[in-house]
Design a protein around this motif. Structure first.
Motif, PDB file in Angstrom:
ATOM      1  N   CYS A 136       1.642  25.005  47.100  1.00  0.00           N
ATOM      2  CA  CYS A 136       1.161  23.632  46.876  1.00  0.00           C
ATOM      3  C   CYS A 136      -0.220  23.667  46.218  1.00  0.00           C
ATOM      4  N   TYR A 137      -1.074  24.521  46.747  1.00  0.00           N
ATOM      5  CA  TYR A 137      -2.426  24.628  46.188  1.00  0.00           C
ATOM      6  C   TYR A 137      -2.378  25.018  44.716  1.00  0.00           C
ATOM      7  N   MET A 191      -1.268  22.189  42.548  1.00  0.00           N
ATOM      8  CA  MET A 191      -2.337  21.191  42.372  1.00  0.00           C
ATOM      9  C   MET A 191      -3.358  21.687  41.345  1.00  0.00           C
ATOM     10  N   GLU A 192      -3.743  22.932  41.488  1.00  0.00           N
ATOM     11  CA  GLU A 192      -4.690  23.496  40.519  1.00  0.00           C
ATOM     12  C   GLU A 192      -4.097  23.454  39.099  1.00  0.00           C
ATOM     13  N   LEU A 222      -4.121  20.097  37.310  1.00  0.00           N
ATOM     14  CA  LEU A 222      -5.481  19.691  36.950  1.00  0.00           C
ATOM     15  C   LEU A 222      -6.040  20.514  35.793  1.00  0.00           C
ATOM     16  N   HIS A 223      -5.413  21.656  35.553  1.00  0.00           N
ATOM     17  CA  HIS A 223      -5.806  22.500  34.420  1.00  0.00           C
ATOM     18  C   HIS A 223      -5.019  22.155  33.158  1.00  0.00           C
ATOM     19  N   TRP A 276       3.553  15.630  48.286  1.00  0.00           N
ATOM     20  CA  TRP A 276       2.694  14.496  47.942  1.00  0.00           C
ATOM     21  C   TRP A 276       1.314  14.953  47.464  1.00  0.00           C
ATOM     22  N   GLN A 277       0.885  16.111  47.961  1.00  0.00           N
ATOM     23  CA  GLN A 277      -0.430  16.595  47.532  1.00  0.00           C
ATOM     24  C   GLN A 277      -0.439  16.868  46.026  1.00  0.00           C
ATOM     25  N   TYR A 306      -0.540  13.598  44.275  1.00  0.00           N
ATOM     26  CA  TYR A 306      -1.938  13.120  44.353  1.00  0.00           C
ATOM     27  C   TYR A 306      -2.773  13.776  43.249  1.00  0.00           C
ATOM     28  N   ALA A 307      -2.588  15.097  43.105  1.00  0.00           N
ATOM     29  CA  ALA A 307      -3.338  15.812  42.063  1.00  0.00           C
ATOM     30  C   ALA A 307      -2.922  15.332  40.673  1.00  0.00           C
ATOM     31  N   MET A 335      -4.782  12.275  39.929  1.00  0.00           N
ATOM     32  CA  MET A 335      -6.161  12.639  39.603  1.00  0.00           C
ATOM     33  C   MET A 335      -6.254  13.193  38.183  1.00  0.00           C
ATOM     34  N   GLN A 391      -8.265  11.893  34.667  1.00  0.00           N
ATOM     35  CA  GLN A 391      -9.107  12.719  33.787  1.00  0.00           C
ATOM     36  C   GLN A 391      -8.741  12.502  32.313  1.00  0.00           C
TER      37      GLN A 391
END
Lengths: 185, 755
Positions: A3-4, A7-8, A11-12, A26-27, A30-31, A34, A38
């Motif tokens: 999951c982490y 998310m990373e 965002l990249h 969901w995390q 959420y990312a 976000m 951006q």
């Protein structure tokens, strides 16, 4: 991929947003919201709308009162270290518990993404108005909705923001007041 | 990699090692922290990582790593708590601290690379979805308070830690940037006085402790220096002003001002240590070295690490001298304090703005006065007992909300935040005084501290309801370094009833004129009307405020007319003085909580351990941290002592004097804040030794206070002797002179009435 890491990744890498927006965790969604904030462009509005549809199918606010092995679940839990176990009044599937973990987080992130884009079609506006009219909605979502509606500044939002202004929670009240001032100016 | 904010760790280790050799307060503090962490690493987890970092001892490092694992292990359960879901700021700040302590431990190899990456991922993700989310709920730029400051600081801190190698997280980058965008504004938009209006609890336990961390962190991120005096926004506070206001909240005796919300409490130390360390100003060092309680442990930013940061920021270069400086102060938008040079006489007058509509935190206290004498609080202010009380529950001050607790509606009364619950002027009997609009609440604040006088007109607070009121002036003056005069001058177009109200600690005692109280510690306060006679009523109130007594007395001086002009003399005196300290108690630990008066005496007779009850035993000597302790001594020479002053902060005390159990129930609450004084029975004869046996519990975990902090006994045992009270006899005013007579003095003081 964890999951982490997912998310990373989103965002990249902007190209991962569409898939992340419908991810099972969901995390990650959420990312994704976000990530959209951006890169705020109107082309993301259908994606964001769909994310709200996904959230509407989840039992976000149905959690019963639970028992903790230490403490009662109030702010005094903040200072504690573990182990702290939680006991539910019945057996619930993981998807349900995951919805309780999430509550309005994805919705809030989506709303701020919409605010960063600054426009919304009537259908999406109606969803946002619904958040303000729903007495069971979390205040974090109501406050974010009010902020987004202030940026969009559509006159149809005024009566809904006036409802939000009556809500006895400071953040929502203040965001609604600010939004109304913005619309009127 | 160096530990964040402790890049000078080698120097800190050397300083600690050196002080271990030489002793002193710094060494005692380190010993307290180390012995707590070693004896109970998971009950004092907030000390454990620092101890590991200093000692680099394998066992300490292993314990500290386990603390981090236990913290990470609780995170998922918290999702189902009301606390995390609705009060996320309380969880954000400690989360950021644990992230920092994780970083510290990584610098000493507490985790292998794989585990470190796993833990880091959990910490980053948790902050991103919970506390960045939380920060974004706070409206910009409107929201400036302890909650938003906590969220902004913690988000910056976590973001900064995990943008560093080897993590270089994009989530962390977003958090760092968002936090850093809002953090300076959050500080800069505090009122220029530095007072957030949230009372001592939030100023001392959140805002104050956040400032040093915020400054040090921002300086590292931005490369700037001297941010302590930086004004981040126009007309706002500097970080220094916030720390200064934290210091100003200290009263003689070590308690903080009880204003605006939770009432009397002890203060924390790290913000003072930081301010003393950076500025070298005597005020901070003076309070740190002379007024602080070292056995007090409370969450600062919801983390029990205040003593750790006190040690880190210890003002070595300034701590050897203990200067005394004037404690009087004046802040035009807040109020001020007048303090006699010997600090025996203290008054604070406030006009800080209240929150309109629902004054939960910033109470309606226009020109309220608070007295303190001989280090003992004399006024009552704060919040009622948790069950609430009817006295200040008005028909229109009950609020029901559904966003504080999951699945539940909460009802609370904010009547204790309204004017009538404070030592103000009540007009026409309306105790529910509060504002609806955002207008001005006071005008013409003024002070001349060289003349020991300050005042303000708070008519605007009253004008919303009574537009005809033109002036509600109160001027307070310290005269002859001995007594206070409170001048009230109110003017209106219509007739009103003006009630000069004082909320006082118990109990009322007889006096010839005005009203008088005598506290359980033997300090008296008499309030005497001077210019015109007053109709005086008194009332005993149960349940308000909760601390220190769970009750108070209201004294009302009633007047009627279009003008109310009065001088009220406030005369403080003592009826007891401190005698000699009783030291060298025989002491034993009650490991199994199985001793009684008889068996304890038997073991005490065999014990070679001698302690002074200055601190819990494990802080005072090289003994294990044990909950229950017994102490015994014979006091052969007690002269004419009438009382024995016991340590403050004794948990579950049981006392036997000459074999007779002393009823400690009257001190059940007050004993947490004020040293109890038990009477020596009148049938004890001078020349016979007094036999004193004590059984006392001490906290052996951060958490025994149920979230409200803990205090272990402190202050030692002393004899108290009766003295003739310097009692007030009379006071008159004529021809611009006050004439005051007391049993041991007479004063002629020039005093010109306000025009």
């Amino acid at each position: 991929m964890s999951c982490y890491d997912a998310m990373e990744a989103v965002l990249h890498d902007e190209t991962l947003i569409e898939s992340a927006a419908v991810h099972g965790r969901w995390q990650v969604r959420y990312a994704a919201a976000m990530a959209i904030a951006q890169h705020p462009e109107p082309r993301w509005l259908p994606v964001l709308h769909n994310m709200l549809v996904i959230e509407s199918t989840r039992p976000l606010y149905t959690q019963p009162v639970v028992q903790f092995s230490v403490g009662t679940g109030d702010t005094r839990m903040a200072e504690q270290i573990g182990p702290i176990d939680v006991t539910f009044d019945s057996a619930y599937d993981e998807a349900t518990k995951d919805a309780w973990r999430c509550r309005g987080r994805v919705r809030q992130a989506v709303l701020f993404a919409i605010a960063s884009i600054g426009v919304a079609d009537n259908e999406l506006l109606a969803v946002l108005h619904g958040f303000l009219a729903d007495p069971k909605e979390d205040f974090a979502v109501k406050a974010a909705t009010a902020r987004a509606l202030g940026v969009i500044a559509h006159p149809d939002s005024v009566p809904f923001l006036q409802i939000a202004q009556q809500f006895d929670e400071w953040c929502t009240n203040r965001e609604a007041t600010n939004a109304l001032q913005r619309i009127k100016s | 990699m160096q530990p964040l904010l402790l890049e000078h760790i080698a120097q800190v280790r050397i300083q600690i090692s050196a002080s271990e050799q030489h002793g002193g307060r710094h060494a005692e503090l380190w010993k307290l922290i180390k012995s707590s962490a070693r004896s109970a690493p998971f009950d004092f987890p907030w000390f454990t990582p620092f101890v590991a970092l200093i000692t680099q001892d394998a066992r300490d490092i292993a314990n500290a790593a386990d603390v981090i694992r236990r913290y990470v292990g609780k995170l998922d359960s918290m999702y189902f708590s009301t606390g995390l879901q609705f009060h996320f700021w309380c969880f954000a700040f400690p989360h950021a601290k644990w992230c920092m302590y994780f970083q510290w431990l990584c610098t000493i190899g507490a985790f292998d690379d794989e585990e470190a990456q796993q833990i880091a991922a959990q910490l980053i993700e948790y902050h991103f979805v919970n506390f960045l989310y939380g920060l974004r709920t706070k409206p910009e730029p409107d929201c400036v308070d302890n909650q938003a400051l906590s969220l902004a600081l913690s988000t910056t801190l976590v973001g900064y830690i995990f943008t560093q190698a080897p993590y270089q997280s994009r989530m962390a980058e977003i958090m760092r940037d968002e936090g850093l965008r809002r953090l300076p504004i959050m500080i800069g938009d505090m009122p220029p006085s530095g007072y957030s209006g949230e009372g001592s609890s939030y100023m001392d336990c959140v805002n104050g402790p956040a400032i040093p961390l915020a400054i040090e962190l921002m300086q590292r991120i931005t490369g700037q220096s001297n941010l302590l005096h930086q004004q981040f926004t126009a007309n706002g506070a500097t970080p220094y002003r916030i720390l200064l206001m934290v210091a100003r909240e200290w009263m003689p005796g070590g308690l903080l001002l009880p204003w605006d919300n939770y009432g009397y409490q002890f203060g924390v130390r790290a913000p003072l240590a930081y301010a003393a360390h950076v500025t070298g100003e005597a005020l901070f060092t003076d309070i740190l070295m002379n007024d602080t309680i070292w056995s007090y442990d409370i969450g600062t930013g919801w983390a029990y690490d205040d003593l750790v940061w006190t040690l880190i920021w210890w003002p070595h270069q300034h701590a050897t001298s203990t200067p005394t400086v004037s404690r009087s102060w004046f802040e035009p938008t807040v109020g001020g304090a007048l303090v006699s040079d010997n600090r025996d006489y203290y008054v604070m007058q406030m006009w800080d703005e209240s929150t309109p509509v629902v004054p939960t935190r910033s109470h309606v206290n226009p020109n309220a006065v608070l007295f303190n004498g001989y280090g003992v609080p004399l006024s009552a202010d704060g919040s009622p007992i948790p069950a609430g009380v009817a006295r200040f529950r008005f028909a229109d001050t009950v609020r029901r909300v559904n966003f504080l607790t999951m699945g539940q509606e909460d009802e609370y009364n904010y009547g204790d935040g309204c004017g009538g619950a404070h030592s103000i002027i009540v007009v026409d009997g309306w105790e529910g005084l509060r504002l609806q609009g955002d207008g001005a609440q006071y005008q013409h604040p003024h002070a001349d501290l060289t003349q020991h006088t300050l005042g303000c007109d708070v008519a605007p607070t009253y004008q919303e309801r009574w537009p005809d009121i033109r002036q509600v002036l109160r001027r307070t003056t310290l005269c002859a370094q001995r007594f206070f005069v409170i001048e009230d001058y109110c003017q209106s177009d219509d007739l009103h009833t003006w009630t000069t109200r004082f909320l006082l600690r118990p109990d009322f005692v007889a006096c010839t004129d005005g009203v008088k109280i005598q506290t359980p510690e033997g300090v008296t306060l008499q309030l005497m009307p001077v210019l015109v006679p007053a109709q005086i009523t008194t009332e005993a109130v149960s349940g308000h405020p909760a601390k220190p007594d769970g009750r108070c007395g209201i004294a009302d001086f009633h007047y009627h007319g279009t003008t109310h002009h009065q001088l009220t003399l406030a005369w403080i005196a003592q009826t007891r003085v401190l005698g000699g300290q009783i030291c060298q108690f025989a002491a034993i630990a009650d490991y199994a909580d199985g001793l009684n008066e008889i068996t304890a005496r038997q073991q005490l007779a065999q014990s070679a351990l001698r302690l002074d009850l200055q601190l819990p035993a494990h802080m005072e000597a090289d003994v294990p941290a044990v909950k229950r302790w017994w102490y015994h001594t014979l006091i052969p020479d007690w002269g004419d002592a009438g009382w024995i002053k016991l340590p403050v902060g004794m948990m579950s005390p049981q006392i036997w004097l000459n074999g007779v159990a002393v009823d400690m129930r009257p001190y059940g609450v007050s004993g947490e804040l004020i040293a109890p004084q038990i009477a020596i029975p009148t049938d004890c004869r001078t020349g016979d030794a007094l036999d004193l046996l004590l059984c006392v519990d001490v906290p052996i975990s951060h958490y025994e206070g149920g979230g409200d902090g803990t205090i272990g006994l402190t202050g030692g045992v002393w004899l108290m002797h009766p003295i003739d009270e310097d009692a007030l006899i009379a006071c008159t005013w004529a021809e611009n002179q006050l004439h005051v007579r007391s049993t041991s003095g007479e004063y002629w003081i020039p005093y010109h009435l306000s025009a």
